[in-house]
Write an enzyme that holds these catalytic residues in place. Sequence first.
Site, short mmCIF file in Angstrom:
data_model
loop_
_atom_site.label_atom_id
_atom_site.label_comp_id
_atom_site.label_asym_id
_atom_site.label_seq_id
_atom_site.Cartn_x
_atom_site.Cartn_y
_atom_site.Cartn_z
N GLU A 23 0.80 -1.23 0.00
CA GLU A 23 0.00 0.00 0.00
C GLU A 23 0.83 1.28 0.00
O GLU A 23 0.80 2.06 0.96
CB GLU A 23 -0.96 0.02 1.20
N GLU A 25 -5.22 -8.52 0.43
CA GLU A 25 -5.85 -8.20 1.72
C GLU A 25 -7.32 -7.86 1.51
O GLU A 25 -7.67 -7.14 0.57
CB GLU A 25 -5.23 -6.97 2.40
O1 IFM Z 1 -3.82 -3.30 9.11
C1 IFM Z 1 -3.79 -2.76 7.82
C2 IFM Z 1 -2.62 -3.32 7.03
O2 IFM Z 1 -1.41 -3.11 7.66
C3 IFM Z 1 -2.56 -2.68 5.66
N1 IFM Z 1 -3.83 -2.76 5.00
C4 IFM Z 1 -5.00 -2.35 5.72
C5 IFM Z 1 -5.06 -3.05 7.07
C6 IFM Z 1 -6.31 -2.60 7.83
O3 IFM Z 1 -6.27 -1.24 8.06
#
Ligand code: IFM
Length: 444
Positions: free
Chosen positions: A162, A344
């Site tokens: 990200e 994710e």
């Molecule tokens: O916890 C985070 C992760 O580190 C990166 N993506 C989003 C998740 C939830 O906020």
Amino acid sequence: MDFPKGFIWGAATAAYQIEGAAQEDGRGPGIWDTFCRIPGKIKNGDTGDIACDHYHRLDEDLGLIAGLVPNYRFSISWPRVLPEGRGRVNEPGLDFYDRLVDGLLARNVTPWVTLFHWDLPQALQDRGGWANRDILGWFSDYAELMARRLGDRVNNWIILNEPSVYSWMGHGVGINAPGLADRDGFLQCVHHMNMAVGQTYRALKSENAAFRIGSAYTLMPVRGERPDTNPENVALMDAFWNGHFYDPLLKGTYPEITASYLAPFIREGDMNIVRADLDFVGIQHYDAIEVRRNSAYIFDTFFGDKPAHTPKTAMGWSIDPSNFYECLTGFKKRYGDIPLIVTENGIALEDSIDSNGQCPDPRRIDFLRDYIGTLARAMKDGVNVRGYFVWSLMDNFEWGEGYRPRFGLIHVDYARDRRRTPKSSYEWYATLVKTGKIAMTNNI
Ligand code: IFM
């Protein structure tokens, strides 16, 4: 609906959010160690010093991972292996990742390694961090160190996690570490992160052509908070979260709305480096973004309020699987038939242990059923998705929000020796992973 054979099912975590042992075995300070010590930055004054104590509970966690999924995504803590960010290597840090990888393989779990999930060594931040172009050399030395050390056993690599969140929240608006709010630093950070992806992809491929290499990006629909929100603010936010990364990677350009601001930081030949045909693009989806004009922030653009009608997670994010469908199909329209992996997706709740010592989380099961079902529908409609990693294996340190929001399929009792209790979603997901079958509901 049935998922195809060979579909990659997994669960994900990140080093700073679970490992703990922040001052042990030679680990150096990272930017989150520093940031957590600034009063008011993290809810409840929480820190990742102990986190889930995964560093000391590796065997137990390996058993829990193997009971859940055949693929596990974790990140390397750069300050654990290179305490000053470059130069001196910390052997005990590397040993930890050897043990983790060996333990996964011994249990038939395939490792997926994220090289950078936000925990930059503080010594590099002291030299400007990702805003300093020298990071390209620092990062490539670090990536090659890890590829040489683990590459005989690890085939799957995720270069960055990200970069949108890291650059905008960390360098643009100062909500995340390193806590800076500086327009030029933000733009430099964006460009250097894109350069690091293209550069590392090529370097690791020349190390081993069989490596499967991608990078992980947020994928969020961006819209105005109200019908009369200025479209320029919407286009800017869409650039910060989506276009700043997918456009250079997949089209070799920056979005028109920010291209002239980025131009001073781009050198000849750079755009050939940022354009890369990764083996897969990792996408991470949680919510949509509603935009409001707000002159307190760079480019006068910030988050607005969430719509009142959607149910919310413990992060205050909207639960609305149609956003996920819109992202997946919209991505294909915008960039073509790119192999994607959902690296994710998940939901934060405030789960607790009941009087029977169980942790029922029916809302998480509903969420996963609806979102994974939506993924199945998008795949049926032609979106090329090869895998899905749930966020997260276990409850963990949720950055500025501290430990309150719980994203895990395993409950961690922070008050009682960080005891692990698989939630009901753990069993539900393990069954889905085994059967590859998802029931379609009315919400999909
Ligand atoms: O916890 C985070 C992760 O580190 C990166 N993506 C989003 C998740 C939830 O906020």
